[in-house]
Design a protein around this motif. Structure first.
Motif, PDB file in Angstrom:
ATOM      1  N   THR A 280      43.122  65.050  29.684  1.00 12.90           N
ATOM      2  CA  THR A 280      42.101  64.156  30.188  1.00 12.90           C
ATOM      3  C   THR A 280      42.640  63.288  31.321  1.00 12.90           C
ATOM      4  N   MET A 281      43.883  63.570  31.715  1.00 10.27           N
ATOM      5  CA  MET A 281      44.451  62.773  32.788  1.00 10.27           C
ATOM      6  C   MET A 281      44.236  63.479  34.117  1.00 10.27           C
ATOM      7  N   HIS A 282      43.849  62.720  35.096  1.00 12.07           N
ATOM      8  CA  HIS A 282      43.643  63.312  36.410  1.00 12.07           C
ATOM      9  C   HIS A 282      44.468  62.549  37.427  1.00 12.07           C
ATOM     10  N   HIS A 283      45.052  63.271  38.376  1.00 10.59           N
ATOM     11  CA  HIS A 283      45.905  62.615  39.360  1.00 10.59           C
ATOM     12  C   HIS A 283      45.112  62.217  40.589  1.00 10.59           C
ATOM     13  N   ASN A 284      45.282  60.989  41.004  1.00  7.64           N
ATOM     14  CA  ASN A 284      44.566  60.501  42.180  1.00  7.64           C
ATOM     15  C   ASN A 284      45.521  59.803  43.132  1.00  7.64           C
ATOM     16  N   VAL A 285      45.049  59.615  44.357  1.00  6.93           N
ATOM     17  CA  VAL A 285      45.829  58.857  45.326  1.00  6.93           C
ATOM     18  C   VAL A 285      45.916  57.415  44.845  1.00  6.93           C
ATOM     19  N   ASN A 286      47.098  56.852  44.927  1.00  7.21           N
ATOM     20  CA  ASN A 286      47.264  55.441  44.577  1.00  7.21           C
ATOM     21  C   ASN A 286      47.085  54.599  45.842  1.00  7.21           C
ATOM     22  N   TYR A 287      46.069  53.764  45.847  1.00  8.11           N
ATOM     23  CA  TYR A 287      45.773  52.977  47.043  1.00  8.11           C
ATOM     24  C   TYR A 287      46.436  51.597  47.017  1.00  8.11           C
ATOM     25  N   GLY A 288      47.294  51.383  46.075  1.00  9.06           N
ATOM     26  CA  GLY A 288      47.940  50.072  45.988  1.00  9.06           C
ATOM     27  C   GLY A 288      47.194  49.170  45.035  1.00  9.06           C
ATOM     28  N   PRO A 289      47.868  48.097  44.529  1.00 12.49           N
ATOM     29  CA  PRO A 289      47.317  47.280  43.433  1.00 12.49           C
ATOM     30  C   PRO A 289      45.931  46.709  43.724  1.00 12.49           C
ATOM     31  N   LEU A 290      45.722  46.162  44.904  1.00  9.84           N
ATOM     32  CA  LEU A 290      44.438  45.502  45.177  1.00  9.84           C
ATOM     33  C   LEU A 290      43.276  46.474  45.024  1.00  9.84           C
ATOM     34  N   ILE A 291      43.361  47.590  45.752  1.00  7.11           N
ATOM     35  CA  ILE A 291      42.239  48.533  45.724  1.00  7.11           C
ATOM     36  C   ILE A 291      42.125  49.203  44.357  1.00  7.11           C
ATOM     37  N   GLU A 292      43.262  49.516  43.750  1.00 10.08           N
ATOM     38  CA  GLU A 292      43.197  50.143  42.432  1.00 10.08           C
ATOM     39  C   GLU A 292      42.485  49.238  41.425  1.00 10.08           C
ATOM     40  N   ASP A 293      42.764  47.948  41.476  1.00  8.84           N
ATOM     41  CA  ASP A 293      42.074  47.022  40.561  1.00  8.84           C
ATOM     42  C   ASP A 293      40.574  47.039  40.814  1.00  8.84           C
ATOM     43  N   CYS A 294      40.220  47.000  42.089  1.00  2.68           N
ATOM     44  CA  CYS A 294      38.785  47.034  42.423  1.00  2.68           C
ATOM     45  C   CYS A 294      38.149  48.305  41.877  1.00  2.68           C
ATOM     46  N   LEU A 295      38.831  49.437  42.107  1.00  2.39           N
ATOM     47  CA  LEU A 295      38.282  50.716  41.660  1.00  2.39           C
ATOM     48  C   LEU A 295      38.085  50.718  40.146  1.00  2.39           C
ATOM     49  N   LYS A 296      39.056  50.172  39.441  1.00  5.44           N
ATOM     50  CA  LYS A 296      38.989  50.197  37.989  1.00  5.44           C
ATOM     51  C   LYS A 296      37.799  49.365  37.503  1.00  5.44           C
ATOM     52  N   GLU A 297      37.667  48.198  38.097  1.00  5.58           N
ATOM     53  CA  GLU A 297      36.597  47.302  37.689  1.00  5.58           C
ATOM     54  C   GLU A 297      35.220  47.920  37.960  1.00  5.58           C
ATOM     55  N   LEU A 298      35.098  48.488  39.150  1.00  5.22           N
ATOM     56  CA  LEU A 298      33.802  49.037  39.534  1.00  5.22           C
ATOM     57  C   LEU A 298      33.489  50.317  38.749  1.00  5.22           C
ATOM     58  N   ALA A 299      34.506  51.131  38.528  1.00  9.75           N
ATOM     59  CA  ALA A 299      34.295  52.384  37.793  1.00  9.75           C
ATOM     60  C   ALA A 299      33.790  52.095  36.386  1.00  9.75           C
ATOM     61  N   ALA A 300      34.283  51.005  35.790  1.00 13.32           N
ATOM     62  CA  ALA A 300      33.834  50.653  34.443  1.00 13.32           C
ATOM     63  C   ALA A 300      32.347  50.325  34.432  1.00 13.32           C
ATOM     64  N   MET A 301      31.853  49.841  35.562  1.00 15.45           N
ATOM     65  CA  MET A 301      30.426  49.512  35.631  1.00 15.45           C
ATOM     66  C   MET A 301      29.552  50.723  35.946  1.00 15.45           C
ATOM     67  N   CYS A 302      30.158  51.793  36.439  1.00 12.67           N
ATOM     68  CA  CYS A 302      29.378  52.992  36.786  1.00 12.67           C
ATOM     69  C   CYS A 302      30.001  54.202  36.104  1.00 12.67           C
ATOM     70  N   PRO A 303      29.843  54.309  34.803  1.00 10.82           N
ATOM     71  CA  PRO A 303      30.557  55.367  34.071  1.00 10.82           C
ATOM     72  C   PRO A 303      30.141  56.774  34.500  1.00 10.82           C
ATOM     73  N   THR A 304      28.986  56.936  35.129  1.00 11.94           N
ATOM     74  CA  THR A 304      28.571  58.301  35.465  1.00 11.94           C
ATOM     75  C   THR A 304      29.095  58.756  36.827  1.00 11.94           C
ATOM     76  N   LEU A 305      29.641  57.833  37.598  1.00  9.04           N
ATOM     77  CA  LEU A 305      30.052  58.223  38.949  1.00  9.04           C
ATOM     78  C   LEU A 305      31.539  58.550  38.988  1.00  9.04           C
ATOM     79  N   ASP A 306      31.902  59.505  39.862  1.00  9.26           N
ATOM     80  CA  ASP A 306      33.316  59.840  39.987  1.00  9.26           C
ATOM     81  C   ASP A 306      34.014  58.823  40.895  1.00  9.26           C
ATOM     82  N   ARG A 307      35.319  58.924  40.898  1.00  8.26           N
ATOM     83  CA  ARG A 307      36.130  57.971  41.647  1.00  8.26           C
ATOM     84  C   ARG A 307      35.817  58.034  43.147  1.00  8.26           C
ATOM     85  N   TYR A 308      35.563  59.241  43.627  1.00  9.73           N
ATOM     86  CA  TYR A 308      35.240  59.406  45.034  1.00  9.73           C
ATOM     87  C   TYR A 308      34.039  58.542  45.415  1.00  9.73           C
TER      88      TYR A 308
END
Ligand code: GDP
Ligand code: MG
Length: 789
Positions: A280-308
């Motif tokens: 269940t692990m998928h490898h993605n580009v690491n954009y650095g702490p700031l953007i990764e935190d944003c992505l994590k927060e936003l992804a939790a709010m949109c469970p149906t959307l992919d990271r892209y």
């Protein structure tokens, strides 16, 4: 990777002299075009070399990230550059490696059909692989935009059946051009089980950009390093294992056009699919702490959307934001995303689109810096092998003459080489006709077979060799990479008529057949450009009209036959140009379009491709013979055969037939062009398919009794045909007027259907009247003027 030195002195790329190498600082402007430039590699810190101006000074060829790209001066003016060794930023800073993100385990497959899609930049060898794996014979060519549609094929591996889908090439998934939209939508709607990402191993930096986007789709993926043969030849060394580790994806070397590595690629793809059912692990580009935190927060709010998509929402991409519609917290997400965007822009001191693009490129470069060892003998700014021919082909003084000579050669060869096999076929058909004529008793059936079928179909069949030769030449142009050069050379001229150099490619294909040519306009980004091109493509004389010219030129012109033939083609081009100017200045007026186009390295055309291309065209031609043309010949014959009257000469019989009556009815319309009623009828029936012009003449002139015994061929019959007053029906002026009309009038039904599909009914109707009107006018003027001189 912040802008460390805000005081860098910048210039415009446009002002740089040929031969200089500079570093990109910034791309000005905004919107889709800017994004396209960024994605093609014009990111901060990238080195650009000015290779040369086109022979007419515009556009300009640049080398960036090892690939050659042509831009117009006006576009290069948007790019700020600085000295090559100015230390103002360090791209590798951006390399943070990969992150692992958890994705929901994929459902065990709903059906047992596996679907794998081929995705990659234009011209990286997707279709070559597709053909190799599925045994299909789809078209391959050495320039971007050959595949414009998805093609599906099948293969089996370890007893499992897999569907393989060949998609159009794309530089990114940002939905800027129709291809990008198509590919993005395809992935979203069809949920493939795996992505087979084809990259050009000799051009990894640019090609892997798309890979970084695909990684975020959270779909099992394998990267096939195609053109491995070219990479090996170039002397560069790639550590595949390290590269796979850095990117977190499987990578397999491949040489698609000879099949080396295909098995391994397929095996790796199946492994990736199998693994995805447990992991269940998928490898993605690491954009650095700031953007990764944003992505994590936003992804939790949109469970149906992919990271892209989540990242695209932060980038304020409208297509991505639309996907939020229907989600309860849509407004909240949008607000938060806007907030994040501001934070990121402030922190990186750059707009969001270039920040993300820079980061993606930083990731790719960081990985390449580790895993790729460039050939130490190569000097920076040197072009790669495969471009040396350009010293000649796009030379300032020689380019246009070479283009003209190549085209002349193509037509001359079609004419002269094709004449030999043509004669054999002609004799063969004549012999069969004679033999059946003698063997069968008199009667309707014999007349039908000899005059209708053999006269009609046989008359067209004899041109098969010429058609094959023409397609052989077009295939060479496509496979060698010359097509893109032709577009580069003529862009300035095309620009004058309100079009784009890229339109030249559909035009050239149009010499073969209008239908694929109309499809090929899909690579044009601008819709108005496309419509102008679609409407003018039918003026490029397609191979179906060739039989009529060959017949008439051979019969009525004794000298300079190749040149006469070429003049017809040139007139077609001229009419197309005038039409394009008028349309793009009036009803289809639009802003200037951009000219970003890649110039691929020259590649040796393979005999296999040429033969496949010829074979498939030859098959199409024969199929057309066996169906449309056969049916038309029989109908034309019947209309000329009935009603029967006793005691008439064949000449009187045909004049009083239905066909004769029809011809007589339209004679007043075509008489001012120098045509008799037989010719009028021929163009009428030729509306279904242009070859029928000749087959109709074949049927109408077979019944002539005054032809001597020896004059078995249609050519001789035309030469001896006389009017009631004893004058010859044809002379060079009439023949030329007739050719002009055939060139310009009503595109065939198949072409109209394609126009309707690509441009709409309104434009199809326009085209019917416009082409026929122009044809009448041009033939009229020519005939009346030439007669007086
Ligand atoms: P597509 O646009 O991605 O579908 O690419 P094509 O399959 O049409 O191929 C583009 C060009 O690259 C053609 O001229 C092919 O003959 C050539 N080509 C494809 N694979 C290879 C390869 O592995 N090595 C080399 N040298 N050329 C290749
Ligand atoms: Mg293709």
């Amino acid at each position: 990777m912040k802008n460390k030195d805000k005081n860098t002195v910048t210039r415009r790329l446009d002002d740089e002299p040929v031969g200089s190498t500079v570093q990109v600082v910034h791309v000005m402007g905004d919107g889709a075009f800017r994004q396209r430039l960024l994605e093609m590699g014009f990111v901060r810190g990238a080195q650009v070399t000015v290779i040369k101006n086109a022979p007419l000074q515009d556009p300009v060829e640049y080398m960036i990230m090892g690939s050659h790209i042509s831009l117009r001066h006006s576009e290069a003016a948007q790019i700020e550059v600085t000295d090559r060794d100015a230390e103002f930023c360090n791209m590798e800073d951006a390399f943070n490696g990969i992150v692992e993100t958890e994705v929901a385990a994929l459902d065990p497959l709903a059906d047992d059909v596996l679907r794998v899609v081929l995705i990659g930049n234009p011209n990286c060898g997707k279709t070559s692989l597709f053909n190799n794996v599925t045994g299909a014979k789809e078209k391959v060519g050495n320039y971007g935009g050959v595949t414009v549609d998805s093609k599906e094929g099948w293969f089996s591996i370890d007893g499992r059946k897999v569907q393989l889908v060949d998609l159009p090439g794309t530089y990114s998934l940002t939905e800027y051009s129709p291809e990008e939209m198509y590919v993005r939508t395809y992935i979203r709607d069809n949920h493939p089980d795996a992505i087979l990402n084809i990259v050009d191993a000799g051009n990894l930096e640019r090609n892997l950009y798309l890979t970084t986007q695909l990684m975020d789709m959270n779909i099992p993926m394998v990267v096939a390093l195609n053109m491995w043969d070219e990479l090996e030849k170039s002397g560069d060394k790639l550590d595949i294992e390290m590269m796979s580790r850095l990117l977190g994806t499987r990578m397999v070397p491949l040489t698609a056009y000879n099949g080396h590595g295909v098995k391994d690629v397929l095996k790796a793809t199946m492994e990736a699919i199998d693994e995805s059912e447990q992991e269940t692990m998928h490898h993605n580009v690491n954009y650095g702490p700031l953007i990764e935190d944003c992505l994590k927060e936003l992804a939790a709010m949109c469970p149906t959307l992919d990271r892209y998509t989540v990242l695209k929402i932060i980038e304020n991409d409208q297509h991505a934001i639309e996907l939020l519609n229907g989600q309860d917290n849509a407004e909240q997400v949008k607000e938060l995303a806007a907030d994040m965007r501001q934070r990121i822009e402030r922190d990186f001191n750059s707009d969001i689109v270039s920040t993300i693009t820079d980061l993606k490129y930083g990731f790719v470069r960081g990985a390449l810096a580790e895993a790729l060892t460039p050939n130490p003998d190569r000097v920076a700014g040197d072009t790669k092998p495969g471009y040396s021919l350009d010293r000649l082909m796009t030379n300032r003084w020689l380019a246009l003459p070479i283009l003209l000579v190549l085209m002349w050669l193509m037509f001359e060869a079609t004419f002269t080489l094709g004449a030999y096999p043509q004669e054999w076929i002609e004799n063969g058909i004549g012999w069969i006709g004679e033999w059946i004529g003698k063997a069968m008793p008199d009667g309707i059936l014999r007349d039908l077979i000899v005059d209708g079928i053999i006269g009609g179909v046989g008359g067209v069949l004899v041109f098969l060799p010429q058609i094959l030769i023409l397609f052989f030449f077009i295939s060479l142009l496509e496979d060698s990479g010359y097509m893109a050069r032709a577009a580069f050379i003529v862009d300035r001229i095309m620009h004058r008529v309100g079009l784009h150099g890229k339109s030249f490619i559909p035009y050239l294909i149009g010499f073969g057949c209008g239908v694929p040519a109309i499809m090929a306009t899909r690579t044009l980004e601008n819709r108005r450009d496309r419509i102008v091109t679609i409407l003018t493509v039918p003026f490029m004389s397609c191979s179906a009209r060739l039989p009529a010219y060959l017949l008439l030129v051979a019969a009525f012109f004794t000298a300079k036959q190749g040149l006469i033939l070429m003049s017809i083609y040139l007139i077609g081009i001229l009419v197309a140009a005038i039409t394009a100017i008028v349309l793009s200045k009036t009803i289809l007026k639009h802003d200037k379009t951009q000219f970003v186009m890649e110039l691929p390295p020259y590649r040796k055309p393979t005999a296999r491709n040429a033969v496949i291309h010829m074979w498939s065209k030859g098959k199409q031609y024969l199929q057309k013979m066996a169906t449309v043309i056969l049916a038309a010949s029989i109908i034309v014959w019947a209309l000329g055969y009935f009603p029967r009257h006793d005691g008439q000469t064949p000449q009187e019989q045909i004049e009083n037939s239905f066909m004769g009556q029809m011809g007589k009815a339209i004679e007043p319309v075509v008489a001012p062009l120098g045509f008799n009623w037989q010719m009028g009828v021929s163009v009428l029936t030729g509306a279904a398919a242009k070859e029928i012009v000749v087959s109709t003449m074949g049927v109408l002139y077979t019944g002539e009794s005054d032809a001597t015994e020896e004059s078995t061929s249609l050519k001789e019959k035309l030469q001896t045909a006389t009017k009631p007053n004893g004058e010859h029906v044809f002379n060079p002026i009439v023949a030329y007027s007739f050719m002009l009309f055939i060139l310009l009038y009503f595109p065939c039904i198949a072409a109209l259907a394609a126009i309707r599909r690509e441009a709409g009914t309104k434009w199809m109707i326009f085209e019917i009247f416009y082409t026929t009107g122009v044809a009448w006018l041009v033939s009229f003027i020519f005939y009346q003027v030439a007669r007086m001189i």
